[in-house]
Design an enzyme around this catalytic site. Sequence first.
Site, PDB file in Angstrom:
ATOM      1  N   SER A 678      41.512  44.528  38.637  1.00  0.00           N
ATOM      2  CA  SER A 678      39.972  44.843  38.337  1.00  0.00           C
ATOM      3  C   SER A 678      39.440  44.788  36.610  1.00  0.00           C
ATOM      4  CB  SER A 678      39.807  46.053  39.116  1.00  0.00           C
ATOM      5  OG  SER A 678      40.732  47.208  38.441  1.00  0.00           O
ATOM      6  N   LYS A 721      34.556  52.819  43.380  1.00  0.00           N
ATOM      7  CA  LYS A 721      34.432  52.591  42.071  1.00  0.00           C
ATOM      8  C   LYS A 721      32.965  53.019  41.524  1.00  0.00           C
ATOM      9  CE  LYS A 721      37.948  49.585  40.990  1.00  0.00           C
ATOM     10  NZ  LYS A 721      38.302  48.228  40.469  1.00  0.00           N
TER      11      LYS A 721
END
Length: 793
Positions: A678, A721
């Site tokens: 990511s 997130k």
Amino acid sequence: MTHTALPILFVPDLVLLPGMVVPVELDDASRAAIDAADAGSDGTLLVAPRLGDRYASYGVLATVERTGRLSSGSPAAVLRAGQRARIGSGTTGPGAALWVDVETVEDDAPVAEEAREHVRELAEDYKRLVVALLQRREAWQVVDTVQRMSDPSVLADAAGWASYLSDERKREVLETPDVAERLELLIGWTREHLAEVELTDKIGEDVRDGMEKQQREYLLRQQLAAIRKELGEGEPDGSDDYRSRVEAHPGLPEAVRTAALTEVDKLERSSEQNPEAGWIRTWLDTVLDLPWGTTTDDSTDVEAARAVLDADHHGLDEVKDRIVEHLAVRARRAERGLQVVGGRGSGAVVLLAGPPGVGKTSLGESVARALGRRFVRVALGGVRDEAEIRGHRRTYVGALPGRIVRAIKESGSMNPVVLLDEVDKVGSDYRGDPAAALLEVLDPAQNHTFRDHYLDLDLDLSDVLFIATANVVEQIPAALLDRMELVTIDGYTEDDKVAIARDFLLPRQLERAAVTADEFTITDEALRELAATFTREAGVRQVERLLAKTLRKAATRLATGSERVDVDVADLKDLVGRPRFTPESAERTAVPGVATGLAVTGLGGDVLFIEASAHDTHGDGGGLTLTGQLGDVMKESARIALTFVHAHADELGIDPAFFDKAVHVHVPAGATPKDGPSAGITMVTALTSLATGRPVRAEVGMTGEVTLNGRVLPIGGLKQKLLAAQRAGLTEVFVPLRNEPDLDDVPAEVLDALTVHVVGDVLDVVRGALEPAASSGSSTTSSTTSSDGERAA
């Protein structure tokens, strides 16, 4: 042979053979026969048996020894039987008796020597059989009498005294004048009877031995009990009577009962000194202590169950919906008379995945309360021995059943809610893989016949509601994860934390600190400040610790004279200290080469700063250095990012001379291992920022993987997130285009606080994240438009 006329006396149910002397009860007919014998035949008469309605064709000549009365007072006569005689036709004589023509039958001795020898052999065989039979009965006087008999005919006629011969067989002996034939008949009958006697004696002896053994064991056990009582070492009630406990247990399945009775048989056959007896007792105690056939009735009130869940936990709608759906289905099956308890595949396995402190474990207790079931927790963190799940085999010293069986025993029912805590922290070593053992436990298609190694019995777990918890789903083996229904709990927003603190945490801490609500108040702004700047976590554990600290300080003030304590934002510093977390994105990204990424750890979402630096190599050529305990995936991302920036240098406005320098990419907090797909677009942005000298905008965060041709790949944990981005004070976030559907799971208040850009090309991220070249250091939003679309809540 001679013929003569004699009075005849028919004796019912009695057969007289030559040589016998017996008393006969006299009736009118008998007295008439005896009187006639005294009057007309010198006291001799013919005595013949009458069996039922049948009259014999043979009889014996008998004389009257004496007459008198029996002990009962009835008249009787003692008759001595003599020679055999065949009954002829009727005739006349004096008196009222019946007279018949009598033909005497002599016992002719065989003429030939061979025939005489055969008769002697038969007589000896018969004598041996009779003696053996009499010896078994310890009739020693009769044995001597029989052994003195030398005449085969007399020996054969002595069978009239044999109690084992029926009257029909005695009549047959009477009507067989030939000695050899008589002996052969008697030998056959006596052998049959002797075999029966031997078998009966053997059975009786075995029974006597068993009874004596039982009596001896009973006596010894009573003595042992008395000794133990004197020593103060009494056994628990019912420790010996396992058979009755097994037979009387109402809920044991038939297969379990059979296996238990087999072990009871072994226990009863083994001595107290046999060490196996102790193992069998322990096994039987374990089996009998399990709640076979015991279940609790599920609550069928769906609305009440939802009310219980709402009262215990704030938010968490997805997992609450899942439990309510499960309960609704069971309620409908019960209404229609369908099977509710047990049955293949009827169990439910839910995996609650999320960071610590979000309420996964306490949610299991609420589920049990909502269903009306019993609750038991099984901690799996650090378990490395497969036997902890499946149990030890009984051959090992100190063997125990596995944690699953112990949990069922502890719950006291066959349908509890079992919480498998920290299932992602199960390890494996040379003792086996506990995660592999959990496959059968958590598979609804298999766990109706779960077999524990210690019990070695099929245990039906199909009606157990398993709830597993985990922090990191990726650490769970794929095969195990496939058997569970994943429900993610990604964390709470600041509003959620304030509500949880107000409704759940504060009342609990007030009670623990012995402070009343009239003595202590805290404003919502202060709670929000605690959640925002004093903690930075997905859950609420640290918030609760700070509340506990605040209340301890308040209790101290109350104990020293204060009447009440009111806490506002300005009071927090004195009570809990200075804020631990302040927005640092602006400071960190103030220089080129630093980009703010988003990551997911075992503690939830977090921001991740990626720093890039370059220096001259003095002609030695460029290179890439990576630091910060990066995993293989992040190392690949860094190489791909550098390659992409190099390949698109003209498009990005980068001087080619930049690539002659040595590039160093560092992810701070080097003591913490970091890996995951990511950080690709963050590294591209950081390298582009370094190469162009344009800082990354301080309010921008990003997450996504990148390919060599610049495509942005999807990532996981988007909700966590974005929650981390909000906690860190970011206002814009770039996420992969293919993650756009995941935005539906993000709370509305988070989307209100963030501008979320969905991008498919990393160049769009670079254009939107960097400060404009014309006005470096000032922020603009005009360049954040994505060619693939934008989602701004």
